[in-house]
Scaffold this motif. Sequence first.
Motif, PDB file in Angstrom:
ATOM      1  N   ARG A  10      73.057  99.170  19.915  1.00  0.00           N
ATOM      2  CA  ARG A  10      72.846  99.427  18.487  1.00  0.00           C
ATOM      3  C   ARG A  10      72.518  98.110  17.797  1.00  0.00           C
ATOM      4  O   ARG A  10      73.295  97.161  17.825  1.00  0.00           O
ATOM      5  CB  ARG A  10      74.117 100.039  17.906  1.00  0.00           C
ATOM      6  N   LEU A  11      71.344  98.044  17.166  1.00  0.00           N
ATOM      7  CA  LEU A  11      70.889  96.808  16.529  1.00  0.00           C
ATOM      8  C   LEU A  11      71.340  96.678  15.092  1.00  0.00           C
ATOM      9  O   LEU A  11      71.304  95.597  14.520  1.00  0.00           O
ATOM     10  CB  LEU A  11      69.361  96.735  16.586  1.00  0.00           C
ATOM     11  N   SER A  12      71.758  97.781  14.478  1.00  0.00           N
ATOM     12  CA  SER A  12      72.139  97.779  13.077  1.00  0.00           C
ATOM     13  C   SER A  12      73.210  98.835  12.858  1.00  0.00           C
ATOM     14  O   SER A  12      73.199  99.878  13.505  1.00  0.00           O
ATOM     15  CB  SER A  12      70.915  98.107  12.213  1.00  0.00           C
ATOM     16  N   PRO A  13      74.122  98.591  11.933  1.00  0.00           N
ATOM     17  CA  PRO A  13      75.110  99.637  11.626  1.00  0.00           C
ATOM     18  C   PRO A  13      74.489 100.799  10.853  1.00  0.00           C
ATOM     19  O   PRO A  13      75.116 101.820  10.653  1.00  0.00           O
ATOM     20  CB  PRO A  13      76.151  98.906  10.786  1.00  0.00           C
ATOM     21  N   GLY A  14      73.230 100.643  10.423  1.00  0.00           N
ATOM     22  CA  GLY A  14      72.544 101.687   9.658  1.00  0.00           C
ATOM     23  C   GLY A  14      72.675 101.466   8.166  1.00  0.00           C
ATOM     24  O   GLY A  14      73.413 100.597   7.706  1.00  0.00           O
ATOM     25  N   PHE A  15      71.925 102.249   7.409  1.00  0.00           N
ATOM     26  CA  PHE A  15      71.966 102.137   5.960  1.00  0.00           C
ATOM     27  C   PHE A  15      71.515 103.453   5.358  1.00  0.00           C
ATOM     28  O   PHE A  15      70.926 104.286   6.046  1.00  0.00           O
ATOM     29  CB  PHE A  15      71.094 100.973   5.471  1.00  0.00           C
ATOM     30  N   PHE A  16      71.787 103.648   4.091  1.00  0.00           N
ATOM     31  CA  PHE A  16      71.361 104.841   3.379  1.00  0.00           C
ATOM     32  C   PHE A  16      69.992 104.557   2.756  1.00  0.00           C
ATOM     33  O   PHE A  16      69.878 103.718   1.874  1.00  0.00           O
ATOM     34  CB  PHE A  16      72.366 105.239   2.292  1.00  0.00           C
ATOM     35  N   THR A  38      55.336  92.972  12.967  1.00  0.00           N
ATOM     36  CA  THR A  38      56.650  93.616  12.950  1.00  0.00           C
ATOM     37  C   THR A  38      56.563  94.904  12.153  1.00  0.00           C
ATOM     38  O   THR A  38      56.077  94.892  11.021  1.00  0.00           O
ATOM     39  CB  THR A  38      57.712  92.688  12.304  1.00  0.00           C
ATOM     40  N   LYS A  39      57.043  95.981  12.744  1.00  0.00           N
ATOM     41  CA  LYS A  39      56.988  97.268  12.044  1.00  0.00           C
ATOM     42  C   LYS A  39      58.070  97.360  10.982  1.00  0.00           C
ATOM     43  O   LYS A  39      59.213  96.987  11.221  1.00  0.00           O
ATOM     44  CB  LYS A  39      57.130  98.411  13.037  1.00  0.00           C
ATOM     45  N   GLU A  40      57.683  97.841   9.818  1.00  0.00           N
ATOM     46  CA  GLU A  40      58.638  98.119   8.760  1.00  0.00           C
ATOM     47  C   GLU A  40      59.178  99.538   8.971  1.00  0.00           C
ATOM     48  O   GLU A  40      58.597 100.334   9.698  1.00  0.00           O
ATOM     49  CB  GLU A  40      57.983  98.008   7.380  1.00  0.00           C
ATOM     50  N   ILE A  41      60.291  99.841   8.323  1.00  0.00           N
ATOM     51  CA  ILE A  41      60.913 101.157   8.400  1.00  0.00           C
ATOM     52  C   ILE A  41      60.444 101.955   7.193  1.00  0.00           C
ATOM     53  O   ILE A  41      60.710 101.584   6.053  1.00  0.00           O
ATOM     54  CB  ILE A  41      62.455 101.037   8.376  1.00  0.00           C
ATOM     55  N   VAL A  42      59.726 103.036   7.448  1.00  0.00           N
ATOM     56  CA  VAL A  42      59.193 103.875   6.372  1.00  0.00           C
ATOM     57  C   VAL A  42      59.947 105.199   6.419  1.00  0.00           C
ATOM     58  O   VAL A  42      60.063 105.815   7.475  1.00  0.00           O
ATOM     59  CB  VAL A  42      57.676 104.116   6.536  1.00  0.00           C
ATOM     60  N   VAL A  43      60.473 105.621   5.269  1.00  0.00           N
ATOM     61  CA  VAL A  43      61.255 106.861   5.216  1.00  0.00           C
ATOM     62  C   VAL A  43      60.742 107.758   4.100  1.00  0.00           C
ATOM     63  O   VAL A  43      60.213 107.289   3.093  1.00  0.00           O
ATOM     64  CB  VAL A  43      62.766 106.577   5.009  1.00  0.00           C
ATOM     65  N   ALA A  44      60.893 109.055   4.312  1.00  0.00           N
ATOM     66  CA  ALA A  44      60.524 110.059   3.314  1.00  0.00           C
ATOM     67  C   ALA A  44      61.597 111.139   3.328  1.00  0.00           C
ATOM     68  O   ALA A  44      62.181 111.430   4.374  1.00  0.00           O
ATOM     69  CB  ALA A  44      59.164 110.671   3.634  1.00  0.00           C
ATOM     70  N   GLN A  52      59.257 110.858  -2.531  1.00  0.00           N
ATOM     71  CA  GLN A  52      59.279 109.406  -2.673  1.00  0.00           C
ATOM     72  C   GLN A  52      59.320 108.741  -1.293  1.00  0.00           C
ATOM     73  O   GLN A  52      60.242 108.963  -0.512  1.00  0.00           O
ATOM     74  CB  GLN A  52      60.488 108.971  -3.486  1.00  0.00           C
ATOM     75  N   ILE A  53      58.326 107.920  -1.024  1.00  0.00           N
ATOM     76  CA  ILE A  53      58.265 107.148   0.210  1.00  0.00           C
ATOM     77  C   ILE A  53      58.913 105.801  -0.064  1.00  0.00           C
ATOM     78  O   ILE A  53      58.640 105.173  -1.087  1.00  0.00           O
ATOM     79  CB  ILE A  53      56.805 106.924   0.655  1.00  0.00           C
ATOM     80  N   ARG A  54      59.751 105.360   0.865  1.00  0.00           N
ATOM     81  CA  ARG A  54      60.368 104.040   0.734  1.00  0.00           C
ATOM     82  C   ARG A  54      60.073 103.234   1.987  1.00  0.00           C
ATOM     83  O   ARG A  54      60.155 103.751   3.101  1.00  0.00           O
ATOM     84  CB  ARG A  54      61.877 104.156   0.527  1.00  0.00           C
ATOM     85  N   VAL A  55      59.764 101.961   1.786  1.00  0.00           N
ATOM     86  CA  VAL A  55      59.464 101.053   2.886  1.00  0.00           C
ATOM     87  C   VAL A  55      60.517  99.950   2.874  1.00  0.00           C
ATOM     88  O   VAL A  55      60.736  99.299   1.850  1.00  0.00           O
ATOM     89  CB  VAL A  55      58.053 100.440   2.746  1.00  0.00           C
ATOM     90  N   TYR A  56      61.161  99.763   4.032  1.00  0.00           N
ATOM     91  CA  TYR A  56      62.194  98.735   4.177  1.00  0.00           C
ATOM     92  C   TYR A  56      61.738  97.719   5.213  1.00  0.00           C
ATOM     93  O   TYR A  56      61.114  98.071   6.218  1.00  0.00           O
ATOM     94  CB  TYR A  56      63.507  99.366   4.660  1.00  0.00           C
ATOM     95  N   ASP A  57      62.082  96.457   4.979  1.00  0.00           N
ATOM     96  CA  ASP A  57      61.761  95.440   5.972  1.00  0.00           C
ATOM     97  C   ASP A  57      62.794  95.467   7.088  1.00  0.00           C
ATOM     98  O   ASP A  57      63.737  96.261   7.059  1.00  0.00           O
ATOM     99  CB  ASP A  57      61.625  94.057   5.323  1.00  0.00           C
ATOM    100  N   ILE A  58      62.633  94.614   8.058  1.00  0.00           N
ATOM    101  CA  ILE A  58      63.502  94.611   9.230  1.00  0.00           C
ATOM    102  C   ILE A  58      64.957  94.281   8.877  1.00  0.00           C
ATOM    103  O   ILE A  58      65.876  94.628   9.600  1.00  0.00           O
ATOM    104  CB  ILE A  58      62.942  93.652  10.316  1.00  0.00           C
ATOM    105  N   ARG A  59      65.164  93.667   7.716  1.00  0.00           N
ATOM    106  CA  ARG A  59      66.532  93.360   7.267  1.00  0.00           C
ATOM    107  C   ARG A  59      67.096  94.466   6.369  1.00  0.00           C
ATOM    108  O   ARG A  59      68.095  94.271   5.706  1.00  0.00           O
ATOM    109  CB  ARG A  59      66.548  92.025   6.541  1.00  0.00           C
ATOM    110  N   GLU A  60      66.378  95.593   6.352  1.00  0.00           N
ATOM    111  CA  GLU A  60      66.787  96.792   5.607  1.00  0.00           C
ATOM    112  C   GLU A  60      66.749  96.598   4.097  1.00  0.00           C
ATOM    113  O   GLU A  60      67.476  97.244   3.352  1.00  0.00           O
ATOM    114  CB  GLU A  60      68.166  97.264   6.079  1.00  0.00           C
TER     115      GLU A  60
END
Length: 109
Positions: A10-16, A38-44, A52-60
Amino acid sequence: FQIRPNELKRLSPGFFAFNREYRGGVSVAGVDTDGDGTKEIVVAPGTQSQPQIRVYDIRERLSRSFYSYAGTFLGGVMLGGGDVDADGIGELVVIPRSAGAPHVRVIEW
């Protein structure tokens, strides 16, 4: 997560990605939105929420937020991504999850 033979790390504890109380599900894609390799994290959101689409960097950290369809659409959004036009920067592909026409959008950064 990082997956190797006989190992799961597990690389991250996760986030909301959305409000802590939101329970409508999410769609997630990894897309290099800025061409840095580096791929960003894209969520919908799933259903019952504005598209609403949100884009997070590797540091969340939230780096971008926008609506993929009209704010009144509550059918959810499904995501995909890749370098559709071969310019070295990933594009985001969005489609309605439900209750909408098969309207595919390719979003270039």
